[in-house]
Design a protein around this motif. Sequence first.
Motif, PDB file in Angstrom:
ATOM      1  N   ARG A  21       0.838  -1.211   0.000  1.00  0.00           N
ATOM      2  CA  ARG A  21       0.000   0.000   0.000  1.00  0.00           C
ATOM      3  C   ARG A  21       0.868   1.256   0.000  1.00  0.00           C
ATOM      4  NH1 ARG A  21      -5.309   0.028   0.405  1.00  0.00           N
ATOM      5  NH2 ARG A  21      -6.477  -1.800   1.151  1.00  0.00           N
ATOM      6  N   GLY A  24       2.375   1.653  -3.348  1.00  0.00           N
ATOM      7  CA  GLY A  24       1.354   2.088  -4.287  1.00  0.00           C
ATOM      8  C   GLY A  24       1.088   3.578  -4.200  1.00  0.00           C
ATOM      9  N   ALA A  25       1.096   4.107  -2.977  1.00  0.00           N
ATOM     10  CA  ALA A  25       0.895   5.549  -2.803  1.00  0.00           C
ATOM     11  C   ALA A  25       2.027   6.341  -3.456  1.00  0.00           C
ATOM     12  CB  ALA A  25       0.786   5.880  -1.321  1.00  0.00           C
ATOM     13  N   MET A  28       1.580   6.255  -7.209  1.00  0.00           N
ATOM     14  CA  MET A  28       0.496   7.133  -7.633  1.00  0.00           C
ATOM     15  C   MET A  28       0.935   8.592  -7.711  1.00  0.00           C
ATOM     16  SD  MET A  28      -2.279   5.555  -8.499  1.00  0.00           S
ATOM     17  CE  MET A  28      -3.571   6.793  -8.336  1.00  0.00           C
ATOM     18  N   THR A 107       0.429  -3.008 -10.912  1.00  0.00           N
ATOM     19  CA  THR A 107       0.364  -3.403  -9.509  1.00  0.00           C
ATOM     20  C   THR A 107       1.728  -3.279  -8.829  1.00  0.00           C
ATOM     21  OG1 THR A 107       0.840  -5.711 -10.102  1.00  0.00           O
ATOM     22  CG2 THR A 107      -1.481  -5.094  -9.918  1.00  0.00           C
ATOM     23  N   TYR A 124      -1.007  -5.237  -4.852  1.00  0.00           N
ATOM     24  CA  TYR A 124      -1.847  -4.058  -4.697  1.00  0.00           C
ATOM     25  C   TYR A 124      -2.013  -3.347  -6.028  1.00  0.00           C
ATOM     26  CZ  TYR A 124      -3.656   0.335  -2.789  1.00  0.00           C
ATOM     27  OH  TYR A 124      -4.433   1.444  -2.519  1.00  0.00           O
ATOM     28  N   PRO A 126      -3.161   0.062  -7.113  1.00  0.00           N
ATOM     29  CA  PRO A 126      -3.479   1.348  -6.484  1.00  0.00           C
ATOM     30  C   PRO A 126      -4.652   2.102  -7.108  1.00  0.00           C
ATOM     31  CG  PRO A 126      -1.111   1.108  -6.735  1.00  0.00           C
ATOM     32  CD  PRO A 126      -1.738  -0.001  -7.512  1.00  0.00           C
ATOM     33  N   ASP A 129      -7.648   0.494  -5.818  1.00  0.00           N
ATOM     34  CA  ASP A 129      -7.543   0.204  -4.383  1.00  0.00           C
ATOM     35  C   ASP A 129      -7.905  -1.246  -4.067  1.00  0.00           C
ATOM     36  OD1 ASP A 129      -6.908   0.842  -1.723  1.00  0.00           O
ATOM     37  OD2 ASP A 129      -9.003   1.307  -1.229  1.00  0.00           O
TER      38      ASP A 129
END
Length: 265
Positions: A21, A24-25, A28, A107, A124, A126, A129
């Motif tokens: 997570r 992934g942030a 992004m 991912t 994950y 992103p 979500d």
Amino acid sequence: MPVSDARANLADMELIAQAARQGGATAMSYFRKDPHRWTKDNDSPVSEADLAVDRQLAEILQAARPDYGWLSEETADDSSRLNSARSFVVDPIDGTRGFLSGSPEWTVAIAVVEAGRPVAAALYQPVTDHLYTAAPGHGATCNGAPLRISDRASLNGASAAGPKAITSRDRLRDMGIRPAGYVPSLALRLAILAAGRIDLAVVRENACDWDLAASDLLVQEAGGRLEDLRGRPLSYNRGSVRHPALLGGPKALVDPLRPILAELM
């Protein structure tokens, strides 16, 4: 499986899920913002986002488990991982082409491998979500909901995702197998398989550990199989990280299709 191992697997699953997570942030923060990109020696694309996520995951995971080995697509491999009982197997952005084109189909993929097999997985996506996780004997989930492989028993009408040059072959079409499209992230393609949204997944030769390890466990824990065209399961964190052509799906479909696919690939 000893209780201590099961607890270790679940603890590792929680660790890598949180790390996925976080990675992934970070990814992004570069997504659809034209990050700097270039081409690696194997003609595959890479960007500053891939390297930023790789650094972040290495910092988080190696600090938490300093005795674990490390294998990542974006880190030079010094083979020291071969001396570790457990190793992280990481793809900071699986589906970089999709990521760079603005597609949501990429991912962050992380697995923990022991004795050649994944014992914890986190994948994950992103943009949507969606967090996929798995540990041996505890099933596979997406955002906490159990995953289950397709229950289709006949190849006639089955959907198969993979390279169009393979899934659109006349012989497969004549058997009633229909192409299900191509997903840029191989890890995500296999996660979709584990979720039962497609019936079969075909993988070309030369996919690497980091493309496969996390989703392999998702497929297995969802009740499916991922194996080479001789029916052998995959082994990870070995000297070579590359794998032969693969087929994934429920046993009822994999067994009859595997020898046919072996003739076509």
